[in-house]
Design a protein around this motif. Structure first.
Motif, PDB file in Angstrom:
ATOM      1  N   ALA A 492       3.128  -5.545   5.743  1.00  0.00           N
ATOM      2  CA  ALA A 492       3.490  -6.478   4.674  1.00  0.00           C
ATOM      3  C   ALA A 492       2.831  -7.834   4.891  1.00  0.00           C
ATOM      4  O   ALA A 492       2.441  -8.515   3.933  1.00  0.00           O
ATOM      5  CB  ALA A 492       5.010  -6.619   4.594  1.00  0.00           C
ATOM      6  N   ALA A 493       2.709  -8.257   6.165  1.00  0.00           N
ATOM      7  CA  ALA A 493       2.030  -9.522   6.447  1.00  0.00           C
ATOM      8  C   ALA A 493       0.561  -9.444   6.045  1.00  0.00           C
ATOM      9  O   ALA A 493      -0.003 -10.402   5.493  1.00  0.00           O
ATOM     10  CB  ALA A 493       2.167  -9.871   7.930  1.00  0.00           C
ATOM     11  N   LEU A 494      -0.074  -8.300   6.295  1.00  0.00           N
ATOM     12  CA  LEU A 494      -1.470  -8.133   5.881  1.00  0.00           C
ATOM     13  C   LEU A 494      -1.596  -8.126   4.361  1.00  0.00           C
ATOM     14  O   LEU A 494      -2.563  -8.667   3.808  1.00  0.00           O
ATOM     15  CB  LEU A 494      -2.031  -6.840   6.468  1.00  0.00           C
ATOM     16  N   VAL A 495      -0.627  -7.496   3.675  1.00  0.00           N
ATOM     17  CA  VAL A 495      -0.632  -7.514   2.210  1.00  0.00           C
ATOM     18  C   VAL A 495      -0.494  -8.946   1.711  1.00  0.00           C
ATOM     19  O   VAL A 495      -1.186  -9.377   0.778  1.00  0.00           O
ATOM     20  CB  VAL A 495       0.508  -6.630   1.660  1.00  0.00           C
ATOM     21  N   GLY A 496       0.388  -9.719   2.351  1.00  0.00           N
ATOM     22  CA  GLY A 496       0.540 -11.118   1.945  1.00  0.00           C
ATOM     23  C   GLY A 496      -0.736 -11.910   2.126  1.00  0.00           C
ATOM     24  O   GLY A 496      -1.121 -12.703   1.255  1.00  0.00           O
ATOM     25  N   ALA A 497      -1.433 -11.696   3.256  1.00  0.00           N
ATOM     26  CA  ALA A 497      -2.682 -12.415   3.503  1.00  0.00           C
ATOM     27  C   ALA A 497      -3.785 -11.965   2.555  1.00  0.00           C
ATOM     28  O   ALA A 497      -4.661 -12.761   2.188  1.00  0.00           O
ATOM     29  CB  ALA A 497      -3.120 -12.199   4.951  1.00  0.00           C
ATOM     30  N   SER A 498      -3.732 -10.691   2.116  1.00  0.00           N
ATOM     31  CA  SER A 498      -4.801 -10.140   1.275  1.00  0.00           C
ATOM     32  C   SER A 498      -4.603 -10.444  -0.201  1.00  0.00           C
ATOM     33  O   SER A 498      -5.562 -10.771  -0.908  1.00  0.00           O
ATOM     34  CB  SER A 498      -4.871  -8.619   1.472  1.00  0.00           C
ATOM     35  N   PHE A 499      -3.360 -10.320  -0.690  1.00  0.00           N
ATOM     36  CA  PHE A 499      -3.125 -10.354  -2.124  1.00  0.00           C
ATOM     37  C   PHE A 499      -2.466 -11.642  -2.625  1.00  0.00           C
ATOM     38  O   PHE A 499      -2.607 -11.992  -3.786  1.00  0.00           O
ATOM     39  CB  PHE A 499      -2.283  -9.146  -2.543  1.00  0.00           C
ATOM     40  N   THR A 500      -1.709 -12.305  -1.749  1.00  0.00           N
ATOM     41  CA  THR A 500      -1.083 -13.581  -2.147  1.00  0.00           C
ATOM     42  C   THR A 500      -1.320 -14.629  -1.055  1.00  0.00           C
ATOM     43  O   THR A 500      -0.367 -15.247  -0.560  1.00  0.00           O
ATOM     44  CB  THR A 500       0.435 -13.411  -2.406  1.00  0.00           C
ATOM     45  N   PRO A 501      -2.569 -14.861  -0.668  1.00  0.00           N
ATOM     46  CA  PRO A 501      -2.828 -15.788   0.444  1.00  0.00           C
ATOM     47  C   PRO A 501      -2.408 -17.217   0.137  1.00  0.00           C
ATOM     48  O   PRO A 501      -2.135 -17.984   1.067  1.00  0.00           O
ATOM     49  CB  PRO A 501      -4.343 -15.689   0.630  1.00  0.00           C
ATOM     50  N   GLU A 502      -2.334 -17.559  -1.154  1.00  0.00           N
ATOM     51  CA  GLU A 502      -1.960 -18.923  -1.510  1.00  0.00           C
ATOM     52  C   GLU A 502      -0.498 -19.216  -1.193  1.00  0.00           C
ATOM     53  O   GLU A 502      -0.092 -20.383  -1.150  1.00  0.00           O
ATOM     54  CB  GLU A 502      -2.228 -19.160  -2.995  1.00  0.00           C
ATOM     55  N   ARG A 503       0.299 -18.163  -0.929  1.00  0.00           N
ATOM     56  CA  ARG A 503       1.724 -18.365  -0.676  1.00  0.00           C
ATOM     57  C   ARG A 503       2.040 -18.618   0.799  1.00  0.00           C
ATOM     58  O   ARG A 503       3.161 -19.006   1.117  1.00  0.00           O
ATOM     59  CB  ARG A 503       2.530 -17.142  -1.152  1.00  0.00           C
ATOM     60  N   PHE A 504       1.068 -18.376   1.676  1.00  0.00           N
ATOM     61  CA  PHE A 504       1.386 -18.402   3.093  1.00  0.00           C
ATOM     62  C   PHE A 504       0.416 -19.275   3.874  1.00  0.00           C
ATOM     63  O   PHE A 504      -0.803 -19.186   3.705  1.00  0.00           O
ATOM     64  CB  PHE A 504       1.387 -16.981   3.675  1.00  0.00           C
ATOM     65  N   ALA A 505       0.979 -20.115   4.737  1.00  0.00           N
ATOM     66  CA  ALA A 505       0.164 -20.909   5.642  1.00  0.00           C
ATOM     67  C   ALA A 505      -0.285 -20.098   6.842  1.00  0.00           C
ATOM     68  O   ALA A 505      -1.263 -20.451   7.509  1.00  0.00           O
ATOM     69  CB  ALA A 505       0.962 -22.126   6.118  1.00  0.00           C
ATOM     70  N   ALA A 506       0.434 -19.003   7.129  1.00  0.00           N
ATOM     71  CA  ALA A 506       0.079 -18.136   8.250  1.00  0.00           C
ATOM     72  C   ALA A 506       0.615 -16.742   7.974  1.00  0.00           C
ATOM     73  O   ALA A 506       1.635 -16.574   7.290  1.00  0.00           O
ATOM     74  CB  ALA A 506       0.646 -18.675   9.557  1.00  0.00           C
ATOM     75  N   ALA A 507      -0.081 -15.729   8.515  1.00  0.00           N
ATOM     76  CA  ALA A 507       0.368 -14.345   8.419  1.00  0.00           C
ATOM     77  C   ALA A 507       0.198 -13.711   9.794  1.00  0.00           C
ATOM     78  O   ALA A 507      -0.887 -13.769  10.380  1.00  0.00           O
ATOM     79  CB  ALA A 507      -0.429 -13.573   7.367  1.00  0.00           C
ATOM     80  N   ILE A 508       1.270 -13.133  10.324  1.00  0.00           N
ATOM     81  CA  ILE A 508       1.246 -12.547  11.659  1.00  0.00           C
ATOM     82  C   ILE A 508       1.598 -11.075  11.555  1.00  0.00           C
ATOM     83  O   ILE A 508       2.694 -10.706  11.119  1.00  0.00           O
ATOM     84  CB  ILE A 508       2.236 -13.258  12.610  1.00  0.00           C
ATOM     85  N   ASP A 509       0.671 -10.224  11.953  1.00  0.00           N
ATOM     86  CA  ASP A 509       0.846  -8.773  11.925  1.00  0.00           C
ATOM     87  C   ASP A 509       1.066  -8.289  13.348  1.00  0.00           C
ATOM     88  O   ASP A 509       0.184  -8.410  14.196  1.00  0.00           O
ATOM     89  CB  ASP A 509      -0.403  -8.125  11.322  1.00  0.00           C
ATOM     90  N   TYR A 510       2.237  -7.732  13.601  1.00  0.00           N
ATOM     91  CA  TYR A 510       2.569  -7.189  14.920  1.00  0.00           C
ATOM     92  C   TYR A 510       2.652  -5.666  14.803  1.00  0.00           C
ATOM     93  O   TYR A 510       3.577  -5.132  14.216  1.00  0.00           O
ATOM     94  CB  TYR A 510       3.881  -7.812  15.398  1.00  0.00           C
ATOM     95  N   SER A 511       1.645  -4.961  15.307  1.00  0.00           N
ATOM     96  CA  SER A 511       1.531  -3.495  15.316  1.00  0.00           C
ATOM     97  C   SER A 511       1.737  -2.883  13.930  1.00  0.00           C
ATOM     98  O   SER A 511       2.357  -1.832  13.789  1.00  0.00           O
ATOM     99  CB  SER A 511       2.498  -2.858  16.321  1.00  0.00           C
ATOM    100  N   GLY A 512       1.226  -3.547  12.913  1.00  0.00           N
ATOM    101  CA  GLY A 512       1.314  -3.005  11.564  1.00  0.00           C
ATOM    102  C   GLY A 512       0.138  -2.100  11.248  1.00  0.00           C
ATOM    103  O   GLY A 512      -0.947  -2.234  11.808  1.00  0.00           O
ATOM    104  N   MET A 513       0.354  -1.151  10.326  1.00  0.00           N
ATOM    105  CA  MET A 513      -0.752  -0.292   9.909  1.00  0.00           C
ATOM    106  C   MET A 513      -1.648  -1.060   8.946  1.00  0.00           C
ATOM    107  O   MET A 513      -1.177  -1.860   8.142  1.00  0.00           O
ATOM    108  CB  MET A 513      -0.243   0.995   9.266  1.00  0.00           C
ATOM    109  N   SER A 514      -2.941  -0.820   9.057  1.00  0.00           N
ATOM    110  CA  SER A 514      -3.887  -1.515   8.191  1.00  0.00           C
ATOM    111  C   SER A 514      -4.596  -0.570   7.236  1.00  0.00           C
ATOM    112  O   SER A 514      -5.255  -1.022   6.304  1.00  0.00           O
ATOM    113  CB  SER A 514      -4.934  -2.259   9.035  1.00  0.00           C
TER     114      SER A 514
END
Length: 559
Positions: A492-514
């Motif tokens: 979900a963090a990767l989705v946030g960084a990819s599709f709604t990057p304007e909403r987040f100052a940082a995105a942290i993916d811990y062992s997430g599937m890509s």
């Protein structure tokens, strides 16, 4: 607000000083996990007066859990070797007859290289045996084995065909199993002469990670299983092993059994409360905004009354002796990691055995507040908001830096419990938002199934809707939001960084599937959808064809 009283990260995420306590079947001893040389090991201490004794001496890996044998002579536990995840079943003799230099020694009951033990069961008809599932015969097949606890002799009890099998140990009768059929449904089957005979079927679409909880009734004539057939919520049913007929044991109209949290996370106890010696089912745990325990016997109802007088916290791990007279119970809440008590029901006496983290006082921890948020398409999203100590959601706007903490699974749920990650962020002056997005378990079958085909679609919209609500309350600063999570939460963090990057100052993916194609092992996407309940996912704008003619059956529309 004054500067925060910083709790060291080593304290929040360190090893508990006293945890997972159990009383022995004969009521003489309490066993528990405690540190030794920076690793969790098994200790015992007498009920009443007496010094604690360490039974194991593993200074390489933590021991995460254990079980008493019915005769109270041994404790069994599983352990791997330096993180290889090939778990072996070990025993340690409690009274120390097996010693080296005066210290108890452990015996590896499954000393097979490259083999993994999965699950541990006992049978009332064979109290000297342990039943484990292992891939000893073939790396890709899981068979059921009977292990003699005394001498380690191992024999195969049921041999798996070339398919997924979840074995069920049934006394005085053929073994049973849940198998997955070609339609992705779960079949309860009797195993006779190498053949499975189907007794009952539960829809895989309704239970994507399998029927749970699951246990054999004390009389061996039926199994108890979490079920949601004909209901939006998960209730407990009994399936007759002779006829396959189902009957409802207990249900609640507004909440589900607390599952699959315990099956996914050993911090949480099973939704089935049992006598570990007799196998009698004593009570059930349901989870709405708070835990609700339903006693199923008059004796346990009386015990429950006594236990609830010891603490205002929720009941966590609990065990009793064979007679149901002495009880060891852990209590916890959102601001307390856990305190364990011993309770004698016959006398009414009780005393505290230990605390998980005695150096952390509740006053230093932040409260977790359950709130409901409405999604843009009208779903109720159960959320949890945690503010730093000293802040109140009803005060003037704060515009705090905020962490959107996304749970894994996605078949899991956040709840109002102590969580070191939540407390770490709150202690560093962040607001923490946890959204139980569609697909989360425990809020009904329809809510879970609303996630089909929506991994980067409406599931992500739910996170954004929860965040917008928090911003609208004046709590979150929209320019200082991080999205963080593990496993599905990392995705979900990767989705946030990819599709709604304007909403987040940082995105942290811990062992997430890509990459979902990689996740399901290179099979065709159609097979992945059918077998794994995963969506046909190729972008936020909707389904797109991954291969000619492909259609996503779960989404119910062309890809």
């Amino acid at each position: 607000m004054t500067a925060p009283d910083l709790i060291p990260i080593e304290t929040l995420f360190g090893m508990p000083e006293f945890s997972r306590a159990q009383i022995s079947p004969d009521g003489r001893l309490v066993s528990y996990l405690a540190p030794w040389r920076w690793r969790l090991n098994i200790w015992v201490r007498p009920v009443g007066q007496g010094a604690a004794r360490r039974l194991t001496g593993d200074d390489t890996r933590n021991i995460d859990g254990f079980s008493w044998t019915p005769d109270a002579r041994y404790i069994l536990f599983v352990q791997d070797s330096r993180g290889d995840e090939n778990w072996h079943l070990h025993r340690v003799e409690v009274d120390g007859a097996e010693t080296v230099c005066g210290k108890a020694t452990t015996v590896d009951l499954t000393p097979f290289a490259g083999v993994r033990v999965m699950g541990l069961d006992f049978s009332a008809a064979l109290p000297s045996k342990a039943f484990v599932q292992m891939n000893l015969r073939s790396p890709g097949l899981v068979d059921l084995y009977e292990v003699d606890i005394e001498n380690g002799e191992t024999r195969i009890a049921a041999e798996s065909p070339d398919r997924f099998v979840r074995w069920i140990v049934t006394p005085n009768s053929p073994m049973h199993a849940f198998i997955i059929d070609d339609a992705g449904d779960h079949e309860l089957a009797r195993y006779e002469n190498g053949v499975f005979i189907t007794l009952a079927r539960l829809k895989g679409r309704d239970q994507p990670i399998g029927p749970m909880p699951l246990m054999v009734a004390a009389d061996g004539k039926s199994i108890y299983v979490g079920c949601n057939t004909g209901s939006d919520h998960t209730y407990l049913a009994a399936i007759d092993l002779a006829t396959g007929r189902q009957r409802v044991i207990d249900s609640q109209p507004d909440c589900s059994l607390d599952t699959p949290r315990p099956e996914a996370d050993a911090r949480f106890p099973s939704s089935l409360i049992t006598n570990p010696v007799t196998g009698e089912l004593l009570g059930l745990r349901y989870l709405g905004k708070r835990q609700k325990i339903r006693p199923l016997s008059p004796h346990f109802a009386a015990v429950l009354d006594g236990l609830q007088g010891l603490s205002a916290g929720e009941i966590g791990h609990i065990s009793c002796d064979a007679n149901g007279a002495k009880w060891v119970v852990e209590f916890w809440d959102d601001r307390h990691p856990g305190t364990t008590w011993l309770y004698d029901h016959e006398s009414g006496n009780a005393y505290m055995l230990g605390e998980r983290f005695p150096e952390i006082s509740a006053e230093r921890l932040a409260s977790v507040h359950p709130v409901d948020v409405t999604s843009r398409d009208g779903l109720t999203l159960p959320c949890h908001v945690t503010l730093p100590v000293g802040f109140d959601a009803e005060d003037e706007p704060h515009a705090l830096p905020t962490v959107l903490l996304v749970h894994g699974g996605p078949w899991y749920r956040d709840a109002c419990v102590y969580d070191p990650e939540v407390q770490f962020f709150a202690n560093r002056s962040y607001a923490v938002l946890q959204v139980n997005f569609r697909g989360s378990t425990g809020y009904g079958k329809a809510f879970m199934q609303a996630a089909i085909g929506e991994f980067s679609g409406r599931m992500h919209d739910d996170l954004i809707d929860g965040l917008d609500w928090l911003i609208g309350q004046g709590i979150a600063d929209p320019a200082r939001v991080a999205i963080y999570g593990c496993s599905y939460g990392g995705y979900a963090a990767l989705v946030g960084a990819s599709f709604t990057p304007e909403r987040f100052a940082a995105a942290i993916d811990y062992s997430g599937m890509s990459d979902l194609r990689v996740l399901v092992g290179g099979r065709t996407l159609r097979a992945a959808c059918a077998d794994q309940y995963l969506p046909c996912l190729h972008g936020r704008s909707g389904h797109r064809a991954a291969e000619p003619g492909h259609a996503c059956a779960l989404a119910g529309k062309p890809a």
